[in-house]
Design a protein around this motif. Structure first.
Motif, PDB file in Angstrom:
ATOM      1  N   ALA A   1       0.846  -1.189   0.000  1.00  0.00           N
ATOM      2  CA  ALA A   1       0.000   0.000   0.000  1.00  0.00           C
ATOM      3  C   ALA A   1       0.880   1.236   0.000  1.00  0.00           C
ATOM      4  CB  ALA A   1      -0.936   0.008   1.205  1.00  0.00           C
ATOM      5  N   LYS A   2       0.357   2.302  -0.600  1.00  0.00           N
ATOM      6  CA  LYS A   2       1.084   3.572  -0.636  1.00  0.00           C
ATOM      7  C   LYS A   2       0.070   4.705  -0.683  1.00  0.00           C
ATOM      8  CE  LYS A   2       4.689   6.013  -3.280  1.00  0.00           C
ATOM      9  NZ  LYS A   2       5.592   5.927  -4.476  1.00  0.00           N
TER      10      LYS A   2
ATOM     11  N   TYR B   1       4.170   0.652   2.282  1.00  0.00           N
ATOM     12  CA  TYR B   1       4.267  -0.617   3.009  1.00  0.00           C
ATOM     13  C   TYR B   1       4.275  -1.751   1.999  1.00  0.00           C
ATOM     14  CZ  TYR B   1       2.471  -4.706   5.569  1.00  0.00           C
ATOM     15  OH  TYR B   1       2.275  -5.958   6.094  1.00  0.00           O
ATOM     16  N   ASP B   2       5.130  -2.758   2.230  1.00  0.00           N
ATOM     17  CA  ASP B   2       5.120  -3.984   1.429  1.00  0.00           C
ATOM     18  C   ASP B   2       5.362  -5.186   2.329  1.00  0.00           C
ATOM     19  OD1 ASP B   2       4.618  -3.723  -1.401  1.00  0.00           O
ATOM     20  OD2 ASP B   2       6.440  -2.519  -1.532  1.00  0.00           O
ATOM     21  N   LYS B   3       4.672  -6.264   2.017  1.00  0.00           N
ATOM     22  CA  LYS B   3       4.817  -7.506   2.774  1.00  0.00           C
ATOM     23  C   LYS B   3       4.890  -8.677   1.801  1.00  0.00           C
ATOM     24  CE  LYS B   3       4.422 -10.301   6.458  1.00  0.00           C
ATOM     25  NZ  LYS B   3       5.402 -10.355   7.566  1.00  0.00           N
ATOM     26  N   ILE B   4       5.959  -9.481   1.893  1.00  0.00           N
ATOM     27  CA  ILE B   4       6.100 -10.695   1.095  1.00  0.00           C
ATOM     28  C   ILE B   4       5.997 -11.889   2.037  1.00  0.00           C
ATOM     29  CG2 ILE B   4       7.614 -12.022  -0.419  1.00  0.00           C
ATOM     30  CD1 ILE B   4       8.903  -9.355  -1.226  1.00  0.00           C
ATOM     31  N   SER B   5       5.175 -12.866   1.672  1.00  0.00           N
ATOM     32  CA  SER B   5       4.911 -14.006   2.556  1.00  0.00           C
ATOM     33  C   SER B   5       5.144 -15.333   1.830  1.00  0.00           C
ATOM     34  CB  SER B   5       3.471 -13.969   3.064  1.00  0.00           C
ATOM     35  OG  SER B   5       3.175 -12.755   3.715  1.00  0.00           O
ATOM     36  N   ASP B   6       5.455 -16.356   2.616  1.00  0.00           N
ATOM     37  CA  ASP B   6       5.457 -17.771   2.235  1.00  0.00           C
ATOM     38  C   ASP B   6       6.653 -18.207   1.385  1.00  0.00           C
ATOM     39  OD1 ASP B   6       3.059 -18.046   3.614  1.00  0.00           O
ATOM     40  OD2 ASP B   6       1.886 -17.552   1.827  1.00  0.00           O
ATOM     41  N   ASN B   7       7.008 -17.442   0.349  1.00  0.00           N
ATOM     42  CA  ASN B   7       8.159 -17.801  -0.480  1.00  0.00           C
ATOM     43  C   ASN B   7       8.674 -16.532  -1.156  1.00  0.00           C
ATOM     44  OD1 ASN B   7      10.101 -19.297  -1.891  1.00  0.00           O
ATOM     45  ND2 ASN B   7       8.645 -20.910  -2.437  1.00  0.00           N
TER      46      ASN B   7
ATOM     47  N   SER C   1       8.380  -0.443  -2.238  1.00  0.00           N
ATOM     48  CA  SER C   1       9.550  -0.314  -1.362  1.00  0.00           C
ATOM     49  C   SER C   1      10.871  -0.582  -2.060  1.00  0.00           C
ATOM     50  CB  SER C   1       9.413  -1.278  -0.170  1.00  0.00           C
ATOM     51  OG  SER C   1       9.272  -2.613  -0.629  1.00  0.00           O
ATOM     52  N   ASP C   2      10.851  -0.876  -3.358  1.00  0.00           N
ATOM     53  CA  ASP C   2      12.077  -1.258  -4.050  1.00  0.00           C
ATOM     54  C   ASP C   2      12.506  -0.174  -5.024  1.00  0.00           C
ATOM     55  OD1 ASP C   2      14.210  -2.869  -4.970  1.00  0.00           O
ATOM     56  OD2 ASP C   2      13.015  -3.424  -6.703  1.00  0.00           O
ATOM     57  N   TRP C   3      13.689   0.404  -4.802  1.00  0.00           N
ATOM     58  CA  TRP C   3      14.243   1.434  -5.682  1.00  0.00           C
ATOM     59  C   TRP C   3      15.529   0.980  -6.349  1.00  0.00           C
ATOM     60  CZ3 TRP C   3      13.636   4.246  -0.568  1.00  0.00           C
ATOM     61  CH2 TRP C   3      12.311   4.661  -0.395  1.00  0.00           C
ATOM     62  N   GLN C   4      15.985  -0.216  -6.069  1.00  0.00           N
ATOM     63  CA  GLN C   4      17.312  -0.611  -6.519  1.00  0.00           C
ATOM     64  C   GLN C   4      17.310  -1.744  -7.538  1.00  0.00           C
ATOM     65  OE1 GLN C   4      20.642   0.329  -5.731  1.00  0.00           O
ATOM     66  NE2 GLN C   4      19.629   2.191  -5.118  1.00  0.00           N
ATOM     67  N   GLN C   5      16.611  -2.815  -7.229  1.00  0.00           N
ATOM     68  CA  GLN C   5      16.854  -4.052  -7.942  1.00  0.00           C
ATOM     69  C   GLN C   5      15.825  -4.282  -9.047  1.00  0.00           C
ATOM     70  OE1 GLN C   5      18.250  -7.082  -5.314  1.00  0.00           O
ATOM     71  NE2 GLN C   5      17.522  -8.723  -6.597  1.00  0.00           N
ATOM     72  N   GLY C   6      14.590  -4.527  -8.679  1.00  0.00           N
ATOM     73  CA  GLY C   6      13.538  -4.587  -9.665  1.00  0.00           C
ATOM     74  C   GLY C   6      13.297  -5.927 -10.326  1.00  0.00           C
TER      75      GLY C   6
ATOM     76  N   THR D   1       9.109  -7.738   5.549  1.00  0.00           N
ATOM     77  CA  THR D   1       8.167  -6.655   5.833  1.00  0.00           C
ATOM     78  C   THR D   1       8.904  -5.333   5.667  1.00  0.00           C
ATOM     79  OG1 THR D   1       7.016  -8.052   7.435  1.00  0.00           O
ATOM     80  CG2 THR D   1       6.565  -5.685   7.514  1.00  0.00           C
ATOM     81  N   ALA D   2       8.312  -4.406   4.899  1.00  0.00           N
ATOM     82  CA  ALA D   2       8.985  -3.146   4.598  1.00  0.00           C
ATOM     83  C   ALA D   2       8.071  -1.963   4.881  1.00  0.00           C
ATOM     84  CB  ALA D   2       9.431  -3.118   3.141  1.00  0.00           C
TER      85      ALA D   2
END
Length: 426
Positions: free
Chosen positions: A287-288, A303-309, A321-326, A334-335
């Motif tokens: 969410a943003k 906010y970002d949340k990655i779960s399970d894998n 939340s990602d500005w570098q890799q992509g 959790t970010a």
């Protein structure tokens, strides 16, 4: 920091630069509207357009606390895209583009430039035919086949170095439904992360032996609301050797709602994930929200949340939340973060961002805080300058795993990136 002097000089140069100034945004290639057909193929060639998107790119990546002996990376390269696109001939047109990134005057050793992705893995210059496509437009439907740049949430050109990524693909795009764009596509090969190779590699070990098929939909039929969704499927579960590939599909959905309060107030939400063939699936939720003050200051929280894998895009930067890799894959984590963009004068924007990412796995790879500066200034109608600086600070626990000498035990080293890009468009 050792780059503070360079950063101050670059910022001062941007502020003091002369010329007409207007707001600057990154160049995004879009499909041009259909134009009148030429009377002959010769006329179509004469009506074609030559363009040059050139860049002078300096990058310094340093590992301030790396106890493993990992070398810093530096490069100064010049190059970009020189392109010809024909005029329209009964709905048909074609495009050809040279892609190149060349080391400047041997200022830095080529081996130093490998880690910047501005040169090939062996240190050689990058030079290849980056675009070669045939396009046909009929009413609201466009067909395009060949080497081309894509612009979808999970598969785009990722234009964050000197060259963008490009794909060998066939796509069909239709806009018959009001306020809706539907695109279906097939992709077999691509130029790799930001085209750091002079060639197109088969991705069968990641995408399966038959490549990827996708559908992408964008809808604006509801006032103040934009919806986007993409689904990508591996057309075979095995690679050329018969080995099962890890990821079966890629899913993504997001929305942006413009709130009629204040100035440019909005709320965004995103959902994504991967279906794994022999492991748990992954889930991304984010969410943003943001607004603008005084018509010159944008603020946002995220906010970002990655779960399970692990979550993985094909190649893009969909996460807030990602500005570098992509391109990932990203650990379950959790970010939280925020950003502020200041536009003190026309043509100058200063973006500051901060994110705190906490890993939810024992590997602690994505366990860091990051500060990011992105400053852009338009000098005149054909050139602009951009300065980017990031400080990625791994947690103490992450560093301890990185430095314990046990292979595959996780962790990551601290990393600082400093970039100056001078753009010239003709």
């Amino acid at each position: 920091m050792k780059k503070s002097l360079l950063l101050s000089v670059a910022a001062s140069t941007m502020i003091m630069a002369g010329g007409d100034i207007t707001p600057v945004e990154p160049v995004v290639e879009t499909t041009a509207p259909q134009t009148a057909s030429a009377n002959s193929f010769t006329d179509a060639l004469k009506n074609g357009k030559f363009s040059a998107d050139m860049r002078l790119f300096y990058m310094d990546r340093s590992f301030d606390e790396d106890k493993t002996g990992k070398p810093d990376a530096k490069a100064l390269t010049f190059g970009g895209i020189m392109k010809y696109e024909s005029g329209n001939y009964y709905g048909f047109k074609f495009g050809l583009a040279y892609f190149g990134s060349h080391s400047v005057a041997s200022i830095y050793d080529r081996s130093e430039g490998v880690g910047t992705s501005l040169l090939q893995p062996d240190g050689d210059d990058i030079a290849f035919l980056g675009e070669a496509y045939l396009q046909y437009t009929l009413s609201n439907t466009m067909f395009k086949v060949g080497r081309q740049r894509l612009s979808t949430p999970l598969m785009n050109d990722h234009d964050l170095r000197l060259l963008p990524s490009v794909y060998e693909a066939a796509i069909i795009q239709n806009k018959d439904i009001p306020d809706t764009m539907v695109e279906v596509g097939y992709v077999k090969r691509y130029s790799g992360f930001v085209s750091k190779l002079s060639g197109f590699d088969d991705q069968d070990t990641k995408w399966g032996k038959d490549g990827l098929g996708y559908i992408y939909v964008k809808n604006k039929s509801i006032d103040n609301l934009t919806l986007r969704g993409q689904y990508i499927k591996t057309l075979s579960d095995t690679d050329n050797t018969g080995t099962t590939v890890a990821i079966n599909d890629y899913k993504y959905l997001d929305l942006k709602y413009t709130i009629p309060v204040g100035t440019n107030t909005y709320f965004k939400a995103q959902y994504g994930g991967n279906g794994y063939n022999n492991a748990d699936d992954s889930v991304l939720l984010g969410a943003k929200a943001g607004t603008t003050f005084f018509n010159m200051v944008d603020v946002a929280v995220l906010y970002d949340k990655i779960s399970d894998n692990k979550f993985k895009a094909v190649e893009s930067g969909p996460m807030y939340s990602d500005w570098q890799q992509g391109y990932g894959p990203y650990e379950p984590s959790t970010a939280f973060g925020g950003q502020i963009i200041v536009r003190p004068i026309d043509g100058l924007s200063l973006k500051l961002g901060y994110v705190d990412v906490s890993s939810d796995t024992s590997l602690l790879v994505d366990d860091f805080t990051e500060f990011n500066l992105d400053a852009k200034y338009k000098i005149n109608d054909w050139s602009k300058i951009r300065v980017r600086y990031s400080i990625k600070d791994q947690s103490s626990a992450s560093e301890a795993l990185r430095y314990d000498g046990i292979a595959g035990n996780g962790g990551r080293e601290d990393r600082d990136d400093f970039r100056i890009i001078y753009y010239m468009n003709f």
